[in-house]
Design an enzyme around this catalytic site. Structure first.
Site, PDB file in Angstrom:
ATOM      1  N   HIS A 102       1.050 -22.869 -25.973  1.00 11.32           N
ATOM      2  CA  HIS A 102       0.956 -21.527 -25.383  1.00 11.32           C
ATOM      3  C   HIS A 102      -0.292 -20.817 -25.858  1.00 11.32           C
ATOM      4  O   HIS A 102      -1.006 -21.295 -26.750  1.00 11.32           O
ATOM      5  CB  HIS A 102       2.182 -20.688 -25.774  1.00 11.32           C
ATOM      6  CG  HIS A 102       2.265 -20.402 -27.249  1.00 11.32           C
ATOM      7  ND1 HIS A 102       2.632 -21.345 -28.184  1.00 11.32           N
ATOM      8  CD2 HIS A 102       2.002 -19.264 -27.956  1.00 11.32           C
ATOM      9  CE1 HIS A 102       2.618 -20.809 -29.393  1.00 11.32           C
ATOM     10  NE2 HIS A 102       2.223 -19.550 -29.287  1.00 11.32           N
ATOM     11  N   ASP A 104      -0.987 -16.698 -26.948  1.00 10.49           N
ATOM     12  CA  ASP A 104      -0.142 -15.541 -27.252  1.00 10.49           C
ATOM     13  C   ASP A 104      -0.289 -14.438 -26.202  1.00 10.49           C
ATOM     14  O   ASP A 104      -1.401 -14.107 -25.788  1.00 10.49           O
ATOM     15  CB  ASP A 104      -0.516 -14.958 -28.621  1.00 10.49           C
ATOM     16  CG  ASP A 104      -0.302 -15.975 -29.735  1.00 10.49           C
ATOM     17  OD1 ASP A 104       0.606 -16.815 -29.619  1.00 10.49           O
ATOM     18  OD2 ASP A 104      -1.074 -15.931 -30.721  1.00 10.49           O
ATOM     19  N   HIS A 258      -2.327 -23.148 -28.466  1.00 10.40           N
ATOM     20  CA  HIS A 258      -1.913 -23.709 -29.757  1.00 10.40           C
ATOM     21  C   HIS A 258      -0.448 -24.110 -29.720  1.00 10.40           C
ATOM     22  O   HIS A 258       0.310 -23.680 -28.844  1.00 10.40           O
ATOM     23  CB  HIS A 258      -2.203 -22.756 -30.923  1.00 10.40           C
ATOM     24  CG  HIS A 258      -1.537 -21.427 -30.819  1.00 10.40           C
ATOM     25  ND1 HIS A 258      -2.021 -20.394 -30.051  1.00 10.40           N
ATOM     26  CD2 HIS A 258      -0.408 -20.942 -31.390  1.00 10.40           C
ATOM     27  CE1 HIS A 258      -1.240 -19.348 -30.142  1.00 10.40           C
ATOM     28  NE2 HIS A 258      -0.231 -19.652 -30.957  1.00 10.40           N
ATOM     29  N   ARG A 273       1.329 -13.123 -39.518  1.00  9.55           N
ATOM     30  CA  ARG A 273       0.483 -13.084 -38.323  1.00  9.55           C
ATOM     31  C   ARG A 273       0.167 -11.659 -37.918  1.00  9.55           C
ATOM     32  O   ARG A 273       1.051 -10.806 -37.869  1.00  9.55           O
ATOM     33  CB  ARG A 273       1.181 -13.795 -37.158  1.00  9.55           C
ATOM     34  CG  ARG A 273       0.220 -14.093 -36.021  1.00  9.55           C
ATOM     35  CD  ARG A 273       0.898 -14.845 -34.898  1.00  9.55           C
ATOM     36  NE  ARG A 273       1.230 -13.913 -33.833  1.00  9.55           N
ATOM     37  CZ  ARG A 273       1.698 -14.304 -32.645  1.00  9.55           C
ATOM     38  NH1 ARG A 273       1.893 -15.580 -32.387  1.00  9.55           N
ATOM     39  NH2 ARG A 273       1.975 -13.422 -31.720  1.00  9.55           N
TER      40      ARG A 273
HETATM   41  C1  SIN Z   1       2.236 -19.064 -33.374  1.00  7.14           C
HETATM   42  O1  SIN Z   1       2.508 -19.600 -32.300  1.00  7.14           O
HETATM   43  O2  SIN Z   1       1.702 -17.979 -33.446  1.00  7.14           O
HETATM   44  C2  SIN Z   1       2.580 -19.787 -34.649  1.00  7.14           C
HETATM   45  C3  SIN Z   1       1.562 -20.792 -35.025  1.00  7.14           C
HETATM   46  C4  SIN Z   1       1.906 -21.476 -36.308  1.00  7.14           C
HETATM   47  O3  SIN Z   1       2.907 -21.135 -36.934  1.00  7.14           O
HETATM   48  O4  SIN Z   1       1.163 -22.363 -36.715  1.00  7.14           O
END
Ligand code: SIN
Length: 293
Positions: A102, A104, A258, A273
């Site tokens: 995906h 974000d 990612h 995050r």
């Molecule tokens: C995410 O999708 O923001 C998480 C990525 C991660 O935990 O490596």
């Protein structure tokens, strides 16, 4: 001629995407060094700055140098700072967050510019994150396919992802993802967007949040999106980030996908995050307005 970095030394992680950066303390960045981090972020799509030692306040201060912070509606905020979202998996939990490819917030009219993920606790092995370059995905399509895609728009939504993640349906999600009732975001974006900073073409659909192609029926849409996803997932467009505690990764949400690997059952992984506000993309619209236009 390639840009010559003077204050940082990005080490490419693969041919198309990703660079590691050592020897930078993000709490002490000069304006020149910060400008070069931004340049590396646009050029490489994801940069991993190693060996940081950040308090939550320093993480927030660094994020604010990039722009406004977008507070994620669905992730649990950290107890340590309301502007930081937790990406957490406890040893007894089976599901991780972000396991499906995906980008974000593509369900927002102005999708997030990027995210800044800080590794607080990582498993002894595993828990890496894969990133793919959506410019590489576009670049390697035929001219005929590029032309077909250039007139199309796709619908993205948060509803089918966060709207159904209730503790009843997924006991594992408890305490990590909340506010299912707020999953009401829908947006239509061009399939091919131009990166606001680099001007490069980017394939802008993703397996998690894209729900269909505007004006196409489900079978047609699934077939084209399926082809594009298989193409874009190719390992040659990717890099793999092996985290260490203190790694700070910053990814460009417009130009990359990612996917967080879930191969560390029985261990804890905790990331902090911060997501950055983006701008409305050219051609983006709310679905009702898109239908009328
Ligand atoms: C995410 O999708 O923001 C998480 C990525 C991660 O935990 O490596």
């Amino acid at each position: 001629m390639a840009f010559e970095f003077k204050t940082i030394t990005p080490q490419p992680m693969s041919s198309y995407i990703g660079a590691e950066i050592q020897g930078v303390d993000v709490t002490q960045c000069s304006d020149e060094q910060f400008a070069e981090l931004k340049k590396a972020f646009v050029d490489y799509g994801i940069i991993a700055i190693r060996e940081q030692n950040l308090t939550p306040e320093q993480h927030v201060e660094f994020a604010q140098r990039w722009g406004d912070i977008n507070i994620n509606r669905f992730f649990k905020p950290s107890d340590q700072h309301p502007l930081i979202a937790e990406v957490r998996k406890e040893p007894h939990q089976k599901m991780n967050i972000g396991a499906i490819w995906h980008t974000d917030h593509s369900y927002d009219l102005a999708p997030a510019l990027g995210s800044i993920l800080y590794a607080k606790e990582i498993p002894p092995v595993g828990g890496d994150t894969l990133f793919n370059s959506m410019h590489a995905a576009w670049l390697t399509l035929s001219d005929g396919m590029k032309e077909t895609l250039s007139g199309l728009r796709a619908m993205h939504s948060s509803r089918h992802v966060f709207g159904v993640l209730t503790p009843d349906a997924f006991p594992d999600i408890e305490g990590r993802i909340t506010n299912a009732h707020e999953a009401k975001q829908d947006a239509v974006h061009n399939l091919i967007i131009k990166h606001p900073d680099s001007g490069k073409e980017i394939l802008y659909v993703n397996p998690q949040f894209t729900v269909g192609i505007e004006g196409w029926n489900k079978d047609e849409s699934d077939a084209l999106l399926g082809f594009l996803y298989n193409h874009a997932k190719k390992p040659e467009f990717s890099c793999r980030l092996r985290w260490a505690e203190g790694t700070l990764a910053i990814w460009d949400n417009r130009s990359t996908w990612h996917c967080a690997l879930n191969d560390y059952q029985g261990h804890r992984r905790l990331m902090h995050r911060i997501t950055l506000e983006g701008v409305k993309l050219e051609g983006s619209a709310e679905p009702a307005l898109a239908e009328a236009s």
